[in-house]
Design an enzyme around this catalytic site. Structure first.
Site, PDB file in Angstrom:
ATOM      1  N   HIS A  33      -3.920   5.789   6.339  1.00 21.64           N
ATOM      2  CA  HIS A  33      -3.071   6.498   5.359  1.00 21.64           C
ATOM      3  C   HIS A  33      -1.592   6.459   5.715  1.00 21.64           C
ATOM      4  O   HIS A  33      -0.798   7.164   5.088  1.00 21.64           O
ATOM      5  CB  HIS A  33      -3.530   7.943   5.117  1.00 21.64           C
ATOM      6  CG  HIS A  33      -4.935   8.048   4.634  1.00 21.64           C
ATOM      7  ND1 HIS A  33      -5.350   7.528   3.424  1.00 21.64           N
ATOM      8  CD2 HIS A  33      -6.035   8.578   5.216  1.00 21.64           C
ATOM      9  CE1 HIS A  33      -6.648   7.762   3.277  1.00 21.64           C
ATOM     10  NE2 HIS A  33      -7.094   8.393   4.360  1.00 21.64           N
ATOM     11  N   ASP A  74       0.858  -1.199   0.000  1.00 22.09           N
ATOM     12  CA  ASP A  74       0.000   0.000   0.000  1.00 22.09           C
ATOM     13  C   ASP A  74       0.887   1.239   0.000  1.00 22.09           C
ATOM     14  O   ASP A  74       1.406   1.631   1.050  1.00 22.09           O
ATOM     15  CB  ASP A  74      -0.910  -0.003   1.228  1.00 22.09           C
ATOM     16  CG  ASP A  74      -1.895   1.149   1.212  1.00 22.09           C
ATOM     17  OD1 ASP A  74      -3.043   0.946   0.796  1.00 22.09           O
ATOM     18  OD2 ASP A  74      -1.487   2.270   1.594  1.00 22.09           O
ATOM     19  N   ASP A  91      -2.674   1.317  -6.554  1.00 23.54           N
ATOM     20  CA  ASP A  91      -1.281   1.310  -6.090  1.00 23.54           C
ATOM     21  C   ASP A  91      -0.297   0.943  -7.200  1.00 23.54           C
ATOM     22  O   ASP A  91       0.732   1.582  -7.367  1.00 23.54           O
ATOM     23  CB  ASP A  91      -1.127   0.333  -4.907  1.00 23.54           C
ATOM     24  CG  ASP A  91      -1.881   0.829  -3.703  1.00 23.54           C
ATOM     25  OD1 ASP A  91      -1.285   1.439  -2.814  1.00 23.54           O
ATOM     26  OD2 ASP A  91      -3.125   0.644  -3.666  1.00 23.54           O
ATOM     27  N   GLU A  94       2.132   5.199  -0.319  1.00 28.13           N
ATOM     28  CA  GLU A  94       1.694   6.577  -0.117  1.00 28.13           C
ATOM     29  C   GLU A  94       2.470   7.452  -1.102  1.00 28.13           C
ATOM     30  O   GLU A  94       3.582   7.098  -1.509  1.00 28.13           O
ATOM     31  CB  GLU A  94       1.950   7.046   1.317  1.00 28.13           C
ATOM     32  CG  GLU A  94       1.237   6.216   2.380  1.00 28.13           C
ATOM     33  CD  GLU A  94      -0.273   6.111   2.192  1.00 28.13           C
ATOM     34  OE1 GLU A  94      -0.906   7.097   1.769  1.00 28.13           O
ATOM     35  OE2 GLU A  94      -0.811   5.014   2.442  1.00 28.13           O
ATOM     36  N   ASP A 135      -1.720   0.695   6.743  1.00 26.80           N
ATOM     37  CA  ASP A 135      -2.708   0.267   5.742  1.00 26.80           C
ATOM     38  C   ASP A 135      -2.375  -1.161   5.286  1.00 26.80           C
ATOM     39  O   ASP A 135      -3.253  -2.024   5.221  1.00 26.80           O
ATOM     40  CB  ASP A 135      -2.706   1.207   4.519  1.00 26.80           C
ATOM     41  CG  ASP A 135      -3.404   2.552   4.803  1.00 26.80           C
ATOM     42  OD1 ASP A 135      -4.069   2.682   5.844  1.00 26.80           O
ATOM     43  OD2 ASP A 135      -3.263   3.474   3.965  1.00 26.80           O
TER      44      ASP A 135
HETATM   45  P1  AMP Z   1      -4.191   5.755   0.826  1.00 23.76           P
HETATM   46  O1  AMP Z   1      -3.602   4.406   0.501  1.00 23.76           O
HETATM   47  O2  AMP Z   1      -5.648   5.780   0.929  1.00 23.76           O
HETATM   48  O3  AMP Z   1      -3.525   6.259   2.065  1.00 23.76           O
HETATM   49  O4  AMP Z   1      -3.836   6.731  -0.375  1.00 23.76           O
HETATM   50  C1  AMP Z   1      -2.683   6.658  -1.146  1.00 23.76           C
HETATM   51  C2  AMP Z   1      -2.309   8.039  -1.636  1.00 23.76           C
HETATM   52  O5  AMP Z   1      -3.404   8.627  -2.342  1.00 23.76           O
HETATM   53  C3  AMP Z   1      -1.980   9.050  -0.547  1.00 23.76           C
HETATM   54  O6  AMP Z   1      -0.632   8.957  -0.107  1.00 23.76           O
HETATM   55  C4  AMP Z   1      -2.235  10.359  -1.274  1.00 23.76           C
HETATM   56  O7  AMP Z   1      -1.181  10.696  -2.144  1.00 23.76           O
HETATM   57  C5  AMP Z   1      -3.459  10.029  -2.115  1.00 23.76           C
HETATM   58  N1  AMP Z   1      -4.686  10.356  -1.361  1.00 23.76           N
HETATM   59  C6  AMP Z   1      -5.461   9.516  -0.637  1.00 23.76           C
HETATM   60  N2  AMP Z   1      -6.499  10.161  -0.060  1.00 23.76           N
HETATM   61  C7  AMP Z   1      -6.386  11.451  -0.453  1.00 23.76           C
HETATM   62  C8  AMP Z   1      -7.154  12.636  -0.222  1.00 23.76           C
HETATM   63  N3  AMP Z   1      -8.265  12.623   0.536  1.00 23.76           N
HETATM   64  N4  AMP Z   1      -6.738  13.802  -0.792  1.00 23.76           N
HETATM   65  C9  AMP Z   1      -5.629  13.832  -1.556  1.00 23.76           C
HETATM   66  N5  AMP Z   1      -4.867  12.758  -1.822  1.00 23.76           N
HETATM   67  C10 AMP Z   1      -5.233  11.586  -1.295  1.00 23.76           C
HETATM   68 MG    MG Z   2      -2.396   3.925   2.183  1.00 21.92          MG
END
Ligand code: AMP
Ligand code: MG
Length: 196
Positions: free
Chosen positions: A168, A10, A108, A12, A173
């Site tokens: 996040h 996962d 991803d 970021e 995650d």
């Molecule tokens: P996640 O695996 O949900 O943490 O998301 C992976 C990546 O997507 C994050 O590191 C951000 O770059 C982008 N991302 C996720 N949620 C948001 C959000 N609400 N606003 C902007 N970017 C986001």
């Molecule tokens: Mg994540």
């Protein structure tokens, strides 16, 4: 199970509140390694990654991911992290053909990793050219209707589980995705189909 190993993954990435036109660079590359023969988590790999297009993280990104400027500033670049990850696979004597990545949704690998390879001017490694999408597996296994695909928290709650750690954060995650994977394996779900 047709694979001996699963890399639950996962990433970021850099972001801002309005992502329109933003080049997302990977800043955290976490893997929870599952041994499919013993149905257990046996190791983790985690590295932060130094972004080059937008080297300064936005406050929004740090708040969302918990990742600080210090953590990415001294981190290896994406191609260097791939080399470290390949050493990790070698250490466990993992054959690429017997290993599959598992992610929560297609983003991803299909989006973040593919784009990052373009930014880093490298070929997509063969072991990242396909992956298992847990959301699809989950939907198929429990016979839920297409379009009723649950997100990470949704899947956890359908299994009577709660998110552990910080949402996040790539490693947290990944650990939570791994908990769902182990639970599905326990219930007899076979993780076989991969998608490019
Ligand atoms: P996640 O695996 O949900 O943490 O998301 C992976 C990546 O997507 C994050 O590191 C951000 O770059 C982008 N991302 C996720 N949620 C948001 C959000 N609400 N606003 C902007 N970017 C986001
Ligand atoms: Mg994540």
């Amino acid at each position: 199970q047709p694979f001996d190993w699963f890399c639950v993954f996962d990433v970021e990435a850099t972001c801002r509140e309005n992502n329109n036109g933003w080049a997302h660079e990977i800043i955290e590359f976490p893997v929870v390694l599952i041994d499919a023969r013993s149905f257990s988590v046996c190791d983790e790999f985690r590295s932060f990654v130094r972004p080059l297009i937008n080297p300064e993280l936005t406050d929004f990104c740090t708040q969302l991911t918990g990742i600080t400027q210090d953590q990415v500033e001294n981190a290896p670049t994406f191609p260097e992290v791939l080399k470290l990850f390949e050493s990790f696979l070698s250490k466990h004597q993992i054959k690429h053909s017997r290993m599959a990545f598992i992610t929560d949704g297609p983003w991803d690998i299909r989006d973040f990793v593919r784009n990052q390879c373009v930014y880093s001017n490298i070929k997509l490694p063969s072991y990242l050219s396909s992956y298992i999408d847990l959301r699809r597996m989950f939907t198929k296994f429990y016979g839920r209707k297409e379009g009723k695909r649950a997100n990470l928290n949704g899947m956890l709650s359908l299994l009577g589980m709660q998110f552990e750690g910080r949402e996040h954060s790539g490693i947290d995650d990944s650990r939570n995705i791994a908990r769902i994977v182990l639970r599905l394996m326990d219930e007899g779900c076979v993780f076989d189909s991969t998608k490019s």
